[in-house]
Scaffold this motif. Structure first.
Motif, PDB file in Angstrom:
ATOM      1  N   SER A  59       0.835  -1.207   0.000  1.00  0.00           N
ATOM      2  CA  SER A  59       0.000   0.000   0.000  1.00  0.00           C
ATOM      3  C   SER A  59       0.867   1.253   0.000  1.00  0.00           C
ATOM      4  O   SER A  59       0.565   2.226  -0.698  1.00  0.00           O
ATOM      5  CB  SER A  59      -0.911   0.016   1.235  1.00  0.00           C
ATOM      6  OG  SER A  59      -1.742  -1.126   1.222  1.00  0.00           O
ATOM      7  N   ARG A  60       1.967   1.222   0.757  1.00  0.00           N
ATOM      8  CA  ARG A  60       2.863   2.384   0.796  1.00  0.00           C
ATOM      9  C   ARG A  60       3.548   2.582  -0.556  1.00  0.00           C
ATOM     10  O   ARG A  60       3.684   3.699  -1.042  1.00  0.00           O
ATOM     11  CB  ARG A  60       3.928   2.214   1.902  1.00  0.00           C
ATOM     12  CG  ARG A  60       3.396   2.488   3.306  1.00  0.00           C
ATOM     13  CD  ARG A  60       4.541   2.694   4.299  1.00  0.00           C
ATOM     14  NE  ARG A  60       5.413   1.516   4.381  1.00  0.00           N
ATOM     15  CZ  ARG A  60       5.191   0.470   5.171  1.00  0.00           C
ATOM     16  NH1 ARG A  60       4.143   0.445   5.967  1.00  0.00           N
ATOM     17  NH2 ARG A  60       6.022  -0.561   5.185  1.00  0.00           N
ATOM     18  N   ALA A  97       0.901   3.905  -3.068  1.00  0.00           N
ATOM     19  CA  ALA A  97       0.589   5.312  -2.779  1.00  0.00           C
ATOM     20  C   ALA A  97       1.758   6.210  -3.159  1.00  0.00           C
ATOM     21  O   ALA A  97       1.571   7.325  -3.648  1.00  0.00           O
ATOM     22  CB  ALA A  97       0.240   5.477  -1.299  1.00  0.00           C
ATOM     23  N   LEU A 127     -11.836   7.694   0.293  1.00  0.00           N
ATOM     24  CA  LEU A 127     -10.824   8.634  -0.193  1.00  0.00           C
ATOM     25  C   LEU A 127     -11.327  10.080  -0.298  1.00  0.00           C
ATOM     26  O   LEU A 127     -10.822  10.971   0.381  1.00  0.00           O
ATOM     27  CB  LEU A 127     -10.282   8.163  -1.560  1.00  0.00           C
ATOM     28  CG  LEU A 127      -9.154   9.028  -2.142  1.00  0.00           C
ATOM     29  CD1 LEU A 127      -7.892   8.945  -1.272  1.00  0.00           C
ATOM     30  CD2 LEU A 127      -8.804   8.598  -3.578  1.00  0.00           C
ATOM     31  N   THR A 150      -3.987   1.610   0.103  1.00  0.00           N
ATOM     32  CA  THR A 150      -3.357   2.655  -0.718  1.00  0.00           C
ATOM     33  C   THR A 150      -4.057   3.991  -0.462  1.00  0.00           C
ATOM     34  O   THR A 150      -3.413   5.032  -0.296  1.00  0.00           O
ATOM     35  CB  THR A 150      -3.461   2.281  -2.216  1.00  0.00           C
ATOM     36  OG1 THR A 150      -2.874   0.997  -2.397  1.00  0.00           O
ATOM     37  CG2 THR A 150      -2.767   3.295  -3.101  1.00  0.00           C
ATOM     38  N   TYR A 151      -5.385   3.965  -0.402  1.00  0.00           N
ATOM     39  CA  TYR A 151      -6.135   5.202  -0.157  1.00  0.00           C
ATOM     40  C   TYR A 151      -5.853   5.740   1.247  1.00  0.00           C
ATOM     41  O   TYR A 151      -5.707   6.947   1.446  1.00  0.00           O
ATOM     42  CB  TYR A 151      -7.641   4.963  -0.372  1.00  0.00           C
ATOM     43  CG  TYR A 151      -7.989   4.678  -1.819  1.00  0.00           C
ATOM     44  CD1 TYR A 151      -7.193   5.166  -2.860  1.00  0.00           C
ATOM     45  CD2 TYR A 151      -9.100   3.926  -2.176  1.00  0.00           C
ATOM     46  CE1 TYR A 151      -7.496   4.918  -4.197  1.00  0.00           C
ATOM     47  CE2 TYR A 151      -9.426   3.671  -3.505  1.00  0.00           C
ATOM     48  CZ  TYR A 151      -8.617   4.159  -4.509  1.00  0.00           C
ATOM     49  OH  TYR A 151      -8.910   3.904  -5.825  1.00  0.00           O
ATOM     50  N   LYS A 152      -5.733   4.830   2.219  1.00  0.00           N
ATOM     51  CA  LYS A 152      -5.415   5.276   3.598  1.00  0.00           C
ATOM     52  C   LYS A 152      -4.078   5.998   3.612  1.00  0.00           C
ATOM     53  O   LYS A 152      -3.915   7.029   4.269  1.00  0.00           O
ATOM     54  CB  LYS A 152      -5.334   4.061   4.541  1.00  0.00           C
ATOM     55  CG  LYS A 152      -6.678   3.622   5.057  1.00  0.00           C
ATOM     56  CD  LYS A 152      -6.507   2.749   6.306  1.00  0.00           C
ATOM     57  CE  LYS A 152      -7.872   2.298   6.774  1.00  0.00           C
ATOM     58  NZ  LYS A 152      -8.012   0.855   6.906  1.00  0.00           N
ATOM     59  N   GLU A 153      -3.117   5.445   2.882  1.00  0.00           N
ATOM     60  CA  GLU A 153      -1.778   6.040   2.836  1.00  0.00           C
ATOM     61  C   GLU A 153      -1.820   7.397   2.106  1.00  0.00           C
ATOM     62  O   GLU A 153      -1.148   8.345   2.519  1.00  0.00           O
ATOM     63  CB  GLU A 153      -0.829   5.040   2.150  1.00  0.00           C
ATOM     64  CG  GLU A 153       0.610   5.461   2.032  1.00  0.00           C
ATOM     65  CD  GLU A 153       1.336   5.737   3.357  1.00  0.00           C
ATOM     66  OE1 GLU A 153       0.811   5.415   4.437  1.00  0.00           O
ATOM     67  OE2 GLU A 153       2.441   6.322   3.283  1.00  0.00           O
ATOM     68  N   LEU A 154      -2.620   7.507   1.060  1.00  0.00           N
ATOM     69  CA  LEU A 154      -2.744   8.795   0.363  1.00  0.00           C
ATOM     70  C   LEU A 154      -3.376   9.843   1.282  1.00  0.00           C
ATOM     71  O   LEU A 154      -2.976  11.011   1.277  1.00  0.00           O
ATOM     72  CB  LEU A 154      -3.589   8.643  -0.910  1.00  0.00           C
ATOM     73  CG  LEU A 154      -2.920   7.921  -2.084  1.00  0.00           C
ATOM     74  CD1 LEU A 154      -3.920   7.726  -3.227  1.00  0.00           C
ATOM     75  CD2 LEU A 154      -1.691   8.679  -2.591  1.00  0.00           C
ATOM     76  N   ILE A 187       1.592   6.983  -6.802  1.00  0.00           N
ATOM     77  CA  ILE A 187       0.537   7.978  -7.073  1.00  0.00           C
ATOM     78  C   ILE A 187       1.003   9.366  -6.612  1.00  0.00           C
ATOM     79  O   ILE A 187       0.814  10.363  -7.311  1.00  0.00           O
ATOM     80  CB  ILE A 187      -0.789   7.554  -6.407  1.00  0.00           C
ATOM     81  CG1 ILE A 187      -1.267   6.225  -7.010  1.00  0.00           C
ATOM     82  CG2 ILE A 187      -1.861   8.646  -6.575  1.00  0.00           C
ATOM     83  CD1 ILE A 187      -2.433   5.572  -6.299  1.00  0.00           C
ATOM     84  N   ARG A 188       1.638   9.416  -5.431  1.00  0.00           N
ATOM     85  CA  ARG A 188       2.161  10.709  -4.937  1.00  0.00           C
ATOM     86  C   ARG A 188       3.164  11.300  -5.930  1.00  0.00           C
ATOM     87  O   ARG A 188       3.112  12.483  -6.262  1.00  0.00           O
ATOM     88  CB  ARG A 188       2.839  10.512  -3.579  1.00  0.00           C
ATOM     89  CG  ARG A 188       3.484  11.801  -3.058  1.00  0.00           C
ATOM     90  CD  ARG A 188       4.591  11.520  -2.052  1.00  0.00           C
ATOM     91  NE  ARG A 188       5.510  10.514  -2.555  1.00  0.00           N
ATOM     92  CZ  ARG A 188       6.118   9.603  -1.791  1.00  0.00           C
ATOM     93  NH1 ARG A 188       5.913   9.561  -0.507  1.00  0.00           N
ATOM     94  NH2 ARG A 188       6.942   8.711  -2.327  1.00  0.00           N
TER      95      ARG A 188
END
Ligand code: GLP
Length: 259
Positions: free
Chosen positions: A13-14, A17, A88, A43-47, A20-21
């Motif tokens: 997930s990190r 993300a 998100l 992934t959304y939690k990390e974003l 995406i970042r």
């Protein structure tokens, strides 16, 4: 395809993300293609964390979601519209006007599907598309047998998909039988793809789409035709790849090669 193996779901997930970042940082007005399902939740939690703690700015970002169940209102708790807001959109500073989730309750689906394609084109195309994968190898809701050239359309869901997704509904019979989905051709038109998969349950289908033949029976196999695909897996999902050691070596040595 670049294959990145993470030790577990959190690392996956990190990593996802982070990709995406990097996209949003390099191009603040990026057009992101987004996915639903259990896999992208981390992934959304990390974003969200990156937005809250590191100031990751989504104010100029535009989003397009892959799919939606036919018949579910956006307010329905199992609709993908609802899912995206819960997981998100409600927690980052994306402009609501820039959010696009296909409607499951359009009055004329044929023209609606065409207009969704036009909207994507009008936004300049999708820069980075996040994907999960279904047990039968589907991407978005492109079930086995869907044309690899398909555009946004209405899909009849496979029994296996209905069974898999029943966990989110009170009763299996509540799972809609149809969905509106970007086509495989729509997905192949994006500039870059990021597919994530975790867990032993996905190991067979992951090996099939990466190392098997390109076939409409496994719509994710069409990604072999795309020039810019990154696949992020955890160890269990990667466990049946025949060339696992090669992928690990190639990724670990990539920085050296780039020098
Ligand atoms: C649904 C979605 C797909 C998603 C798949 C896998 O069918 N339409 O976009 O990839 O579920 O979901 P999960 O991540 O829960 O395994």
């Amino acid at each position: 395809m670049e294959i990145i193996i993470s030790k577990d779901y959190d690392e996956l997930s990190r990593t996802a993300a982070g990709i995406i970042r990097d996209q949003v940082t390099a191009k603040p007005n990026s057009v992101l293609g987004l996915a639903t399902g259990g896999t992208p939740i981390g992934t959304y939690k990390e974003l969200i964390r990156m937005h809250e703690k590191e100031g990751l700015d989504f104010s100029k970002v535009t989003t397009f979601n892959l799919d939606e169940y036919v018949g579910l209102e956006p307010t329905h708790e199992q609709s993908y519209h609802y899912f995206m807001h819960e997981n998100l959109f409600n927690h980052i500073n994306v402009n609501p006007e820039n959010i696009h989730v296909p409607s499951g309750v359009a009055s004329d689906f044929e023209s609606y599907c065409r207009s969704y394609e036009e909207e994507i084109k009008g936004a300049g195309g999708i820069d980075l598309q996040l994907l999960g994968i279904g047990s039968d190898g589907h991407i978005a809701f492109n079930e086995p047998g869907t044309s690899l050239a398909s555009r946004t359309h209405i899909e009849t869901l496979d029994e296996l998909t209905i069974k898999d997704n029943a966990r989110f509904f009170d009763k299996p019979k509540d799972v809609p039988r149809f969905a509106i989905t970007m086509g495989v051709g729509t997905i192949l038109d994006v500039k870059a793809i990021l597919l994530i998969a975790n867990g032993e349950k996905k190991a067979d289908v992951v090996a099939t789409f990466i190392e098997g033949p390109i076939t409409s029976q496994v719509t994710s196999s069409a990604l072999q035709l795309h020039p810019c695909v990154t696949v992020v897996l955890d160890e269990p999902a990667a466990s049946r790849l025949k060339r696992l050691d090669y992928y690990k070596w190639a990724y670990a040595n990539k920085p050296k090669l780039a020098k």
